[in-house]
Scaffold this motif. Structure first.
Motif, PDB file in Angstrom:
ATOM      1  N   THR A 213       9.720   4.834  -7.824  1.00  0.00           N
ATOM      2  CA  THR A 213       8.599   5.570  -7.239  1.00  0.00           C
ATOM      3  C   THR A 213       7.282   4.829  -7.489  1.00  0.00           C
ATOM      4  OG1 THR A 213       9.811   7.624  -7.580  1.00  0.00           O
ATOM      5  CG2 THR A 213       7.440   7.810  -7.186  1.00  0.00           C
ATOM      6  N   ALA A 214       7.093   4.327  -8.691  1.00  0.00           N
ATOM      7  CA  ALA A 214       5.880   3.563  -8.998  1.00  0.00           C
ATOM      8  C   ALA A 214       5.820   2.275  -8.175  1.00  0.00           C
ATOM      9  CB  ALA A 214       5.821   3.246 -10.492  1.00  0.00           C
ATOM     10  N   SER A 215       6.966   1.637  -7.989  1.00  0.00           N
ATOM     11  CA  SER A 215       7.018   0.403  -7.203  1.00  0.00           C
ATOM     12  C   SER A 215       6.686   0.675  -5.738  1.00  0.00           C
ATOM     13  CB  SER A 215       8.397  -0.248  -7.342  1.00  0.00           C
ATOM     14  OG  SER A 215       8.633  -0.609  -8.687  1.00  0.00           O
ATOM     15  N   VAL A 216       7.211   1.766  -5.193  1.00  0.00           N
ATOM     16  CA  VAL A 216       6.887   2.150  -3.815  1.00  0.00           C
ATOM     17  C   VAL A 216       5.394   2.462  -3.713  1.00  0.00           C
ATOM     18  CG1 VAL A 216       7.268   3.878  -2.000  1.00  0.00           C
ATOM     19  CG2 VAL A 216       9.219   2.945  -3.274  1.00  0.00           C
ATOM     20  N   GLY A 217       4.856   3.163  -4.689  1.00  0.00           N
ATOM     21  CA  GLY A 217       3.423   3.456  -4.698  1.00  0.00           C
ATOM     22  C   GLY A 217       2.585   2.197  -4.726  1.00  0.00           C
ATOM     23  N   GLN A 218       3.025   1.197  -5.488  1.00  0.00           N
ATOM     24  CA  GLN A 218       2.312  -0.086  -5.533  1.00  0.00           C
ATOM     25  C   GLN A 218       2.338  -0.753  -4.163  1.00  0.00           C
ATOM     26  OE1 GLN A 218       0.776  -1.261  -8.658  1.00  0.00           O
ATOM     27  NE2 GLN A 218      -0.325  -2.156  -6.951  1.00  0.00           N
ATOM     28  N   ALA A 219       3.479  -0.656  -3.475  1.00  0.00           N
ATOM     29  CA  ALA A 219       3.579  -1.211  -2.117  1.00  0.00           C
ATOM     30  C   ALA A 219       2.593  -0.528  -1.178  1.00  0.00           C
ATOM     31  CB  ALA A 219       5.013  -1.058  -1.592  1.00  0.00           C
ATOM     32  N   ILE A 220       2.532   0.792  -1.242  1.00  0.00           N
ATOM     33  CA  ILE A 220       1.615   1.557  -0.383  1.00  0.00           C
ATOM     34  C   ILE A 220       0.165   1.162  -0.673  1.00  0.00           C
ATOM     35  CG2 ILE A 220       0.754   3.882   0.162  1.00  0.00           C
ATOM     36  CD1 ILE A 220       3.577   3.278   1.257  1.00  0.00           C
ATOM     37  N   ARG A 221      -0.164   1.058  -1.946  1.00  0.00           N
ATOM     38  CA  ARG A 221      -1.538   0.667  -2.323  1.00  0.00           C
ATOM     39  C   ARG A 221      -1.877  -0.710  -1.760  1.00  0.00           C
ATOM     40  NH1 ARG A 221      -2.978   1.808  -8.228  1.00  0.00           N
ATOM     41  NH2 ARG A 221      -3.559   3.776  -7.275  1.00  0.00           N
ATOM     42  N   ALA A 222      -0.957  -1.666  -1.909  1.00  0.00           N
ATOM     43  CA  ALA A 222      -1.207  -3.022  -1.412  1.00  0.00           C
ATOM     44  C   ALA A 222      -1.328  -3.031   0.112  1.00  0.00           C
ATOM     45  CB  ALA A 222      -0.086  -3.959  -1.875  1.00  0.00           C
ATOM     46  N   LEU A 223      -0.439  -2.298   0.788  1.00  0.00           N
ATOM     47  CA  LEU A 223      -0.522  -2.213   2.247  1.00  0.00           C
ATOM     48  C   LEU A 223      -1.862  -1.614   2.682  1.00  0.00           C
ATOM     49  CD1 LEU A 223       3.097  -0.977   3.024  1.00  0.00           C
ATOM     50  CD2 LEU A 223       2.118  -3.201   3.673  1.00  0.00           C
ATOM     51  N   GLY A 224      -2.348  -0.650   1.926  1.00  0.00           N
ATOM     52  CA  GLY A 224      -3.639  -0.034   2.219  1.00  0.00           C
ATOM     53  C   GLY A 224      -4.805  -0.997   2.100  1.00  0.00           C
TER      54      GLY A 224
END
Length: 167
Positions: free
Chosen positions: A14-25
């Motif tokens: 979940t934290a890794s997916v959140g990091q992906a979302i943040r970077a994509l943002g």
């Protein structure tokens, strides 16, 4: 930067997916690979496919539970290692979910992971690694290490895995 999400608690993926979302943002390009996990089983996989297309790869056969499964799991891990090496030069962030499980199960070697880390550092690619049992050498190498600690889990009370929570 090298970021590690480890520990026996829930939340590493979940934290890794959140990091992906943040970077994509922030308009970064992200590649996300999952060791062990079968594709199209978890909610995050559906969304990562939609967001990342061919920059998402989950070639796994599930978790290694029997010694006779080793060769098959090693082969899928090798596919993901090659995929990661090919993508790391073209993205701002590479996330390797459950890579530490693969490492502790000897499905990938320390040398293979160190090569990916060196590629990330040499190409200014952020690298996010997740899974239980981060070895000391990796903790020392990483720039950021977060440990998820289980305090209480509903599974121990007999409540099965829930869609949208565990998968």
């Amino acid at each position: 930067m090298i970021l590690v999400n480890t520990g026996n608690g829930k939340g590493k993926t979940t934290a890794s997916v959140g990091q992906a979302i943040r970077a994509l943002g922030q308009e970064h390009t992200v590649a996300f690979g999952q060791f062990m996990k079968r594709d199209s089983q978890a909610g995050e996989q559906y969304m990562l496919h939609k967001l990342l297309g061919n920059l998402f790869f989950a070639p796994g056969d599930g978790f290694l539970t029997k010694p006779e499964q080793f060769a098959k799991h090693r082969a899928t891990s090798e596919k993901l290692i090659w995929w990661a090496k090919e993508r790391i030069l073209d993205v701002d962030m590479l996330i390797l979910d459950e890579v530490l499980y693969a490492l502790s199960a000897k499905l990938i070697t320390r040398e293979e992971l160190e090569e990916i880390i060196a590629l990330a550092r040499n190409n200014d690619t952020h690298l996010v690694l997740s899974g239980r049992n981060a070895p000391k050498w990796l903790i020392d190498e990483a720039d950021l290490v977060t440990e998820m600690t289980e305090i209480k889990h509903h599974y121990k009370a007999g409540i099965p895995a829930q869609k949208g929570i565990e998968f």
